[in-house]
Enzyme design. Structure first.
Site, mmCIF file in Angstrom:
data_model
loop_
_atom_site.group_PDB
_atom_site.id
_atom_site.type_symbol
_atom_site.label_atom_id
_atom_site.label_comp_id
_atom_site.label_asym_id
_atom_site.label_seq_id
_atom_site.Cartn_x
_atom_site.Cartn_y
_atom_site.Cartn_z
ATOM 1 C CG ASP A 1 -17.080 -18.696 -60.898
ATOM 2 O OD1 ASP A 1 -16.357 -19.609 -60.486
ATOM 3 O OD2 ASP A 1 -18.184 -18.416 -60.380
ATOM 4 C CG HIS B 1 -19.876 -20.668 -57.914
ATOM 5 N ND1 HIS B 1 -18.672 -20.355 -58.478
ATOM 6 C CD2 HIS B 1 -19.581 -21.196 -56.697
ATOM 7 C CE1 HIS B 1 -17.693 -20.664 -57.658
ATOM 8 N NE2 HIS B 1 -18.219 -21.191 -56.567
#
Ligand code: NAD
Ligand code: LMR
Length: 329
Positions: free
Chosen positions: A161, A189
């Site tokens: 990410d 996440h």
């Protein structure tokens, strides 16, 4: 020659495994002078072990000078015995119509068993990175099942990410990813993740002076948070090479250091920034001397607190579910 480090990769015959193992063998993760004893842990099923055997044959055929030994096994005790680094990748990926949290029940048992085996036989300083989804909660599970290992050593991957965000920011501002400092992705996440530019400098300038709030909220945040689904939609499979790359980045920085450069790691909270203790939460860290440290003393704005709260709620919901699964296993 340095003493070999024992590295275990689970799900070694899967998509990520296939991208990851060869880069580990090439020295991208632990450096060009670090020999490795590589163990590939796969599911105890004929097709998986056969596929793992094929991958081992290919590793052999690379003649990597750093690979001191390579073997595959379905046996947890054999795999994790004296392990120094464990990359827990093997787990079911989601498909198009699923959220990552839908994988909780499918994958929880894997991390319960692996946490217990790590607790019994791994090196006491083993560094664990969980990649299999839902990664933060799976790392929480493994840590809970390994009470004799320092909780700090159980981390989950949010570097993908982080990396995804760097490229979006660099493209928007016409800078290079290396021009970006003090960026991190807080939380889970999952869909609520919070890519935070509050402290970010790009080419030395405050990031939020380089784009408007509308781009940040309506494009950047959702693009990063839904990138996994977009890749599944485009490829028909979840991200693999970029996930392997992020795993390499995560472990490399943890082991070899990032200096004062912020990175994102999901790590067990010690109550930092009001995040409940024990949740495995994406936070800004710096890495030095084989250890990571959460960046301290940030003054959070109400905006940041609101985003962080959403992630706490998401992870608390998952924690409740898995606490029950662990208690009954
Ligand atoms: P894959 O299906 O291609 O491979 C998974 C492998 O794990 C298979 O070879 C399977 O046999 C093996 N496996 C299953 N159970 C196992 C067990 N108990 N022990 C050992 N091996 C086992 O999946 P993939 O694309 O490699 O993805 C793996 C996981 O990583 C998925 O859960 C995926 O959602 C997750 N993922 C996470 C991130 C992240 O940023 N955290 C990024 C990409 C993928
Ligand atoms: C990703 O972010 O690419 C992975 O977590 C895979 C997924 O299911 O989105």
């Amino acid at each position: 020659m340095k003493k070999p480090v024992k590295v275990v990769v689970t799900g070694a015959a899967g998509q990520i495994g296939y991208s990851l193992l060869f880069r580990i063998g090439a020295g991208d993760m632990l450096g060009a002078d670090q020999p490795i004893d590589l163990v590939m842990l796969e599911r105890n099923a004929e097709s998986s072990m056969k596929a793992a055997k094929g991958v081992k044959m290919e590793l052999d055929d690379c003649a990597f000078p750093l690979l001191n030994s390579v073997y595959s096994t379905p046996d947890l005790t054999e795999a994790f015995r004296d392990a120094n680094i464990a990359l827990l990748v093997g787990a079911r990926p989601r498909t198009k119509d699923m959220n990552r949290s839908d994988l909780l029940n499918a994958n929880a048992q894997i991390f319960i068993q692996q946490g217990r085996a790590i607790n019994e036989v791994a090196d006491r300083n083993v560094k664990v990175l969980v990649v299999g989804n839902p990664a933060n909660t799976n790392a929480y599970i493994a840590r809970k099942c390994a009470p004799d290992i320092n909780p700090k050593n159980f981390t989950a991957m949010m570097r993908l990410d982080h990396n995804r965000s760097l490229t979006q920011l660099a493209q928007k501002t016409d800078c290079r990813v290396t021009d970006i400092e003090k960026f991190c992705v807080w939380g889970n996440h999952g869909n609520t993740m919070f890519p935070d530019v509050t402290n970010t400098l790009i080419c030395g300038k405050q990031a939020d002076t380089l784009f408007d709030q509308q781009w940040y909220l309506d494009y950047f945040v959702p693009t990063v948070a839904t990138r996994g689904s977009a890749i599944i939609e485009a490829r028909g499979h979840s991200s693999a090479a970029s996930a392997a790359n992020a795993a390499i980045d995560h472990i490399r920085d943890w082991c070899l250091g990032s200096g004062d450069k912020w990175q994102t790691m999901a790590v067990p909270s010690n109550g930092e920034y009001g995040i409940p203790e024990g949740l495995c939460f994406g936070m800004p860290v710096t890495c030095n001397n084989g250890d990571y440290e959460v960046v301290k003393s940030l003054e959070l704005t109400e905006f940041q607190k609101e985003f962080i709260k959403k992630n706490v709620e998401a992870l608390e919901t998952e924690r409740k579910v898995v606490d029950e699964i662990i208690a009954n296993s």
